[in-house]
Design a protein around this motif. Structure first.
Motif, PDB file in Angstrom:
ATOM      1  N   ARG A  68       0.808  -1.222   0.000  1.00  0.00           N
ATOM      2  CA  ARG A  68       0.000   0.000   0.000  1.00  0.00           C
ATOM      3  C   ARG A  68       0.836   1.265   0.000  1.00  0.00           C
ATOM      4  N   GLY A  69       2.125   1.168  -0.019  1.00  0.00           N
ATOM      5  CA  GLY A  69       2.974   2.352   0.089  1.00  0.00           C
ATOM      6  C   GLY A  69       3.134   3.113  -1.204  1.00  0.00           C
ATOM      7  N   ASN A  70       2.127   3.857  -1.634  1.00  0.00           N
ATOM      8  CA  ASN A  70       2.215   4.605  -2.891  1.00  0.00           C
ATOM      9  C   ASN A  70       2.395   6.110  -2.675  1.00  0.00           C
ATOM     10  N   GLN A  72       0.492   8.113  -0.995  1.00  0.00           N
ATOM     11  CA  GLN A  72      -0.762   8.822  -0.734  1.00  0.00           C
ATOM     12  C   GLN A  72      -1.253   8.514   0.679  1.00  0.00           C
ATOM     13  N   LYS A  92      -5.482   2.815  -2.645  1.00  0.00           N
ATOM     14  CA  LYS A  92      -4.408   1.842  -2.408  1.00  0.00           C
ATOM     15  C   LYS A  92      -3.295   2.379  -1.508  1.00  0.00           C
ATOM     16  N   GLY A  93      -3.517   3.535  -0.920  1.00  0.00           N
ATOM     17  CA  GLY A  93      -2.503   4.127  -0.052  1.00  0.00           C
ATOM     18  C   GLY A  93      -2.770   3.822   1.410  1.00  0.00           C
ATOM     19  N   HIS A  94      -2.244   4.678   2.277  1.00  0.00           N
ATOM     20  CA  HIS A  94      -2.439   4.543   3.720  1.00  0.00           C
ATOM     21  C   HIS A  94      -3.453   5.582   4.212  1.00  0.00           C
ATOM     22  N   ILE A 127       5.313  11.900   2.240  1.00  0.00           N
ATOM     23  CA  ILE A 127       4.016  11.717   1.593  1.00  0.00           C
ATOM     24  C   ILE A 127       3.906  12.672   0.407  1.00  0.00           C
TER      25      ILE A 127
END
Length: 189
Positions: A68-70, A72, A92-94, A127
């Motif tokens: 999930r580390g994109n 966002q 799909k982020g945090h 971020i």
């Protein structure tokens, strides 16, 4: 038992009565399991140390998920909002859970929310975008404006669009909803 059920949000007298009567018809073992599950949840569930979502572990499943580390970060008021966002399967982020919204009328200022940890995360984790997914209300707008001013020096800040729900009729929409729909419009391609 009916009185206890009525204390739950969204449960009226008839639903409380229906739930109580249903439980009374269940085997004692099932009722014990239900009661144990409530007690276990109360004693074992806390907040994720990173995002402040509800979790039985020190760090929640979403924060532990390396896929999930994109870059966002979606900011929500509470865990109910996070769960609603997750149901879409689009993000799909945090996440970061504030624990409420700024509401001077209710005595809730920025210092009572998880805003300082948010600023620290944005700075420390690099971020690239913070997405504000807060309720379209006076409190939500106030909180969004406050966070945008605070975070813009560090990263890009966006807000989810608001407007008409799918399947609704224009004639039944209120003025604020229609105004938000116009503001959130985008080009047809």
């Amino acid at each position: 038992m009916i009185d206890q059920f009525e204390r739950l949000p969204g449960i009226g007298p008839r639903t409380a009565q229906r739930l109580a009567l249903h439980l009374l018809r269940q085997p004692e073992e099932q009722i014990r399991s239900f009661a144990d599950a409530l007690l276990d949840a109360r004693s074992q569930v806390g907040q994720c140390l990173r995002c402040f979502h509800l979790s039985a572990e020190p760090v929640c499943e979403i924060c532990r998920n390396s896929e999930r580390g994109n870059g966002q970060l979606c900011v929500v008021a509470d865990s109910r909002d996070l769960l609603a966002m997750e149901r879409t399967r689009e993000f799909k982020g945090h996440y970061h859970v504030l624990g409420g919204l700024i509401s001077p009328m209710d005595g809730i200022g920025p210092e009572l929310l998880q805003i300082q940890p948010l600023v620290h995360r944005v700075d420390a984790e690099g971020i690239s975008e913070v997405i504000l997914a807060l309720t379209p209300s006076v409190e939500g707008d106030t909180t969004s404006l406050y966070l945008a001013r605070l975070l813009k020096p560090f990263t890009a800040v966006s807000r989810i669009a608001y407007g008409l729900p799918v399947g609704s009729e224009l004639e039944y929409a209120d003025e604020v909803t229609l105004a938000r729909a116009f503001e959130g419009r985008r080009r047809v391609e």
